[in-house]
Design an enzyme around this catalytic site. Sequence first.
Site, PDB file in Angstrom:
ATOM      1  N   SER A  57       3.119  -4.870  -5.078  1.00  0.00           N
ATOM      2  CA  SER A  57       2.063  -5.355  -5.972  1.00  0.00           C
ATOM      3  C   SER A  57       1.754  -4.301  -7.027  1.00  0.00           C
ATOM      4  O   SER A  57       1.711  -3.104  -6.721  1.00  0.00           O
ATOM      5  CB  SER A  57       0.805  -5.677  -5.157  1.00  0.00           C
ATOM      6  OG  SER A  57      -0.217  -6.117  -6.008  1.00  0.00           O
ATOM      7  N   THR A  95       7.064 -19.658 -16.743  1.00  0.00           N
ATOM      8  CA  THR A  95       7.302 -18.659 -17.795  1.00  0.00           C
ATOM      9  C   THR A  95       6.798 -17.293 -17.338  1.00  0.00           C
ATOM     10  O   THR A  95       5.685 -17.179 -16.823  1.00  0.00           O
ATOM     11  CB  THR A  95       6.577 -19.082 -19.093  1.00  0.00           C
ATOM     12  OG1 THR A  95       7.048 -20.381 -19.449  1.00  0.00           O
ATOM     13  CG2 THR A  95       6.843 -18.105 -20.223  1.00  0.00           C
ATOM     14  N   CYS A 121     -14.790  -8.826   6.151  1.00  0.00           N
ATOM     15  CA  CYS A 121     -15.915  -9.678   6.486  1.00  0.00           C
ATOM     16  C   CYS A 121     -16.308 -10.528   5.285  1.00  0.00           C
ATOM     17  O   CYS A 121     -17.338 -10.324   4.671  1.00  0.00           O
ATOM     18  CB  CYS A 121     -17.067  -8.788   6.912  1.00  0.00           C
ATOM     19  SG  CYS A 121     -18.597  -9.642   7.099  1.00  0.00           S
ATOM     20  N   GLN A 137       0.814  -1.221   0.000  1.00  0.00           N
ATOM     21  CA  GLN A 137       0.000   0.000   0.000  1.00  0.00           C
ATOM     22  C   GLN A 137       0.847   1.270   0.000  1.00  0.00           C
ATOM     23  O   GLN A 137       0.361   2.337  -0.373  1.00  0.00           O
ATOM     24  CB  GLN A 137      -0.943   0.019   1.212  1.00  0.00           C
ATOM     25  CG  GLN A 137      -2.054  -1.005   1.144  1.00  0.00           C
ATOM     26  CD  GLN A 137      -3.070  -0.750   0.033  1.00  0.00           C
ATOM     27  OE1 GLN A 137      -3.138   0.342  -0.538  1.00  0.00           O
ATOM     28  NE2 GLN A 137      -3.863  -1.751  -0.282  1.00  0.00           N
TER      29      GLN A 137
END
Length: 374
Positions: A195, A233, A320, A175
Amino acid sequence: MIYLDHNATTPLDARVGDAMQPYLERFYGNPSGLYRLGRLCRSAVDTAREQVAALVGVEPSAVIFTSGGTEATNMALKGLPVTAGRRLLLTGATEHPSVSETAAFLGGHGLVHRVIPVDEQGLPDPVFVERQPGTELHCVSLMLANNETGVIHPVAELADSVRQRSAWLHCDAVQAAGKIPVDFKALGVDLMTLSSHKIYGPKGVGALIVDRAVTLQPLLHGGGQEQGLRGGTEAVAAIVGFGKAAELARYELEARTRHVLALRQQLEAGLRQKTGCRIFAASTPRLPNTVQFALEGYDGETVVMALDRKGIAVSSGSACASGAGEPSPVLTAMGIPAGVARGAVRISLGQGNTPDEIGQLLDALETLPTPTFV
Ligand code: PLP
């Protein structure tokens, strides 16, 4: 639609899409191929490696491409060599499930897992690590910025005491990267998770940054790709997109921060006018794009659905998945009472958002249906 859930995922930047396009169609070679088409794809992966490395200030050889942040963290925590007698794995109390669930798994498979408590602002207990038996400490995993509250953790401050105990330090910077400056070396960490889809890149690609001093066991054995650490790959187009997204995030960091911070200030000023509105971790350094709040008497999921009917996408911030209405584990760890935490709503801003959209959100919050619980 007004999209205000950029911590969940971001739209693909058009410039990233353009960079990927040739590798989805014309340049379909396997980067391991020795012929021209293969070499061309290898070169594109190498460029992306340089771009991702530059975002966090490391050598390209430190970047291991993975399928995303979750895989990178699994690779880090499961792949670290365990020295005899050193079985203690510490994780922050507000970590993403990719860290906490991996650590819980390892806790049942030979390691001892303990959680570093956080205070009401979401900051980890500064002396918890020092109080642990130094000779038993194997690894500490602490996120740089929290996905729900946006709270920025003092990772660099922790690094010294982890190093003094000859333990490893892993940091989930998913983040933080692209939202605040992230410098691998200045943080003093050994491993870092990134990410692509949180920084306007494609989904399904991420990276583990590995310090030269760390010898990891691979999670995926295979054809020796990624220095033998991640067989399979390479997802060339996705990696190219991640690289481009990282490059843009680095060049545009300041402008992006300015943009979302101004919107966050507008939003928080509006929220402060509302009676019974509580902003979580309000007085702690947070990501410039993130606000998590609760409106007294309202259930977060109900607010999310009411806003959705008005075409506004936000998150309840609660993990949740079961639909059981459990309050967010992050807020619970911060000692927020369940009745308050259940009302949590997370707004995470992005580059496409405008002051007018924040105005529309604040208006929509004025016209919510009657509170669902008290
Ligand atoms: N870590 C944090 C803090 C996240 O917010 C996320 C995604 O929500 C992840 C890790 C997982 O990343 P990915 O979706 O690439 O597996």
